[in-house]
Write an enzyme that holds these catalytic residues in place. Structure first.
Site, PDB file in Angstrom:
ATOM      1  N   LYS A   1     -14.556 -10.660  30.018  1.00  0.00           N
ATOM      2  CA  LYS A   1     -15.089  -9.301  29.920  1.00  0.00           C
ATOM      3  C   LYS A   1     -14.884  -8.518  31.212  1.00  0.00           C
ATOM      4  O   LYS A   1     -14.690  -7.292  31.186  1.00  0.00           O
ATOM      5  CB  LYS A   1     -16.568  -9.341  29.532  1.00  0.00           C
ATOM      6  CG  LYS A   1     -16.811  -9.803  28.100  1.00  0.00           C
ATOM      7  CD  LYS A   1     -16.090  -8.919  27.085  1.00  0.00           C
ATOM      8  CE  LYS A   1     -16.519  -9.185  25.664  1.00  0.00           C
ATOM      9  NZ  LYS A   1     -15.771  -8.356  24.691  1.00  0.00           N
TER      10      LYS A   1
ATOM     11  N   TYR B   1     -16.714 -16.322  29.184  1.00  0.00           N
ATOM     12  CA  TYR B   1     -16.915 -15.014  28.553  1.00  0.00           C
ATOM     13  C   TYR B   1     -17.020 -13.920  29.611  1.00  0.00           C
ATOM     14  O   TYR B   1     -16.430 -12.839  29.471  1.00  0.00           O
ATOM     15  CB  TYR B   1     -18.173 -15.086  27.702  1.00  0.00           C
ATOM     16  CG  TYR B   1     -18.574 -13.820  27.000  1.00  0.00           C
ATOM     17  CD1 TYR B   1     -17.877 -13.366  25.884  1.00  0.00           C
ATOM     18  CD2 TYR B   1     -19.682 -13.084  27.433  1.00  0.00           C
ATOM     19  CE1 TYR B   1     -18.273 -12.207  25.224  1.00  0.00           C
ATOM     20  CE2 TYR B   1     -20.081 -11.938  26.776  1.00  0.00           C
ATOM     21  CZ  TYR B   1     -19.371 -11.494  25.675  1.00  0.00           C
ATOM     22  OH  TYR B   1     -19.766 -10.349  25.029  1.00  0.00           O
TER      23      TYR B   1
END
Length: 293
Positions: free
Chosen positions: A175, A171
């Site tokens: 991002k 993640y």
């Protein structure tokens, strides 16, 4: 409520729940017509057969606004193109793209499977690229035809991508990639009247509830007024920025920048690198701690 976005047309991805839902409702309350996108998946990205976008559209219409349902997989290139086409055909154009869709599959790095890595990178990073690419092509064509629109893109990064987060390597990588994509897109698309910014929202959602103590976290809707302003014509002088939002606090993030340096004048001998690099590190600010460290 002020009609900050009167006459503007917006797409919000992942808008069936949480932060995306709050964005869609906020934009509509300010006068925007909204394409409410949600594929209807679980927190881990599994198909649930649900259509949460329908309830959001119903809320908007009940309040007197205009909205349509879209169930595209935003990381599917053709479906992302059709989503942009739907905005144009339903409402006569497109002015705002809010890329928000995503899910998590949290694992420590050494426990992460290839499938988990591919799924998270796909929905976040490709799921930002595909809608942005097709919206950008539309805005370029409009500009070349003499119909330049005051277009706005708001991407969704995260503190996990900016500072890192233990147990969220995949993640965090996605991002961080979104933050980099934002910088490049802002430079490339400015000539067509498009600004591109990213937010790093903090909120109590189903994505954060399993990973952190969320009892003191802000609500999803606390992020949306900042998105509404960034989507407005008034925000035309702000581009290439990442803005963290935590409740009542907004913070302009400072990304990578050149720090202390030393030129050896020729190829560095390996045995001289350590002392020189340690001196430079002593002059540089310490990085912020990784979340969960």
């Amino acid at each position: 409520m002020s009609k900050l976005l009167e006459g503007r047309v917006a797409i919000v991805t992942g808008a069936g729940r949480g932060i995306g839902r709050a964005h869609a409702l906020e934009l509509a309350a300010h006068g925007a017509a909204v394409v409410v996108n949600d594929y209807g998946v679980s927190l881990a990205g599994e198909d649930t057969g649900e259509t949460p976008a329908e309830s959001v559209v119903a809320e908007i219409e009940a309040a007197g606004g205009r909205a349509v349902v879209n169930t595209a997989d935003v990381a599917d290139f053709a479906q992302a193109a059709a989503m942009v086409e739907q905005a144009v055909s339903a409402f006569g154009g497109l002015d705002v793209l809010v890329n928000n869709a995503g899910f998590v599959r949290d694992r420590m790095l050494v426990n992460t499977s290839e499938e988990e890595w591919d799924a998270v990178i796909r929905v976040h990073l490709k799921g930002h690229f595909a809608p942005l690419r097709h919206a950008g092509a539309y805005w370029r064509a409009e500009s070349k035809a003499g119909r330049t629109r005051a277009a706005r893109v708001i991407n969704t990064s995260s503190g996990a991508g900016l500072q890192g987060s233990v147990g969220q390597a995949t993640y965090s990588a996605a991002k961080a990639g979104i933050a980099g994509l934002t910088l490049v897109a802002a430079q490339e698309m400015g000539r067509y009247g498009v600004t591109v910014n990213a937010i790093a929202p903090v909120a109590r959602t189903r994505m954060t509830e399993g990973a952190f103590d969320t009892s003191a976290m802000a609500l999803p809707e606390d992020n949306s007024p900042i998105v509404a302003w960034l989507a407005s014509v008034d925000a035309g002088d702000v581009t290439g920025r990442v803005i963290e939002i935590e409740g009542s606090t907004i913070t302009v993030e400072n990304g990578w920048s050149h720090g202390p340096s030393r030129d050896h004048g020729s190829r560095w001998p390996a045995d001289q690198v350590g002392p020189a690099l340690r001196e430079l590190l002593a002059q540089a600010p310490s990085p912020e701690p990784v979340y969960g460290a």
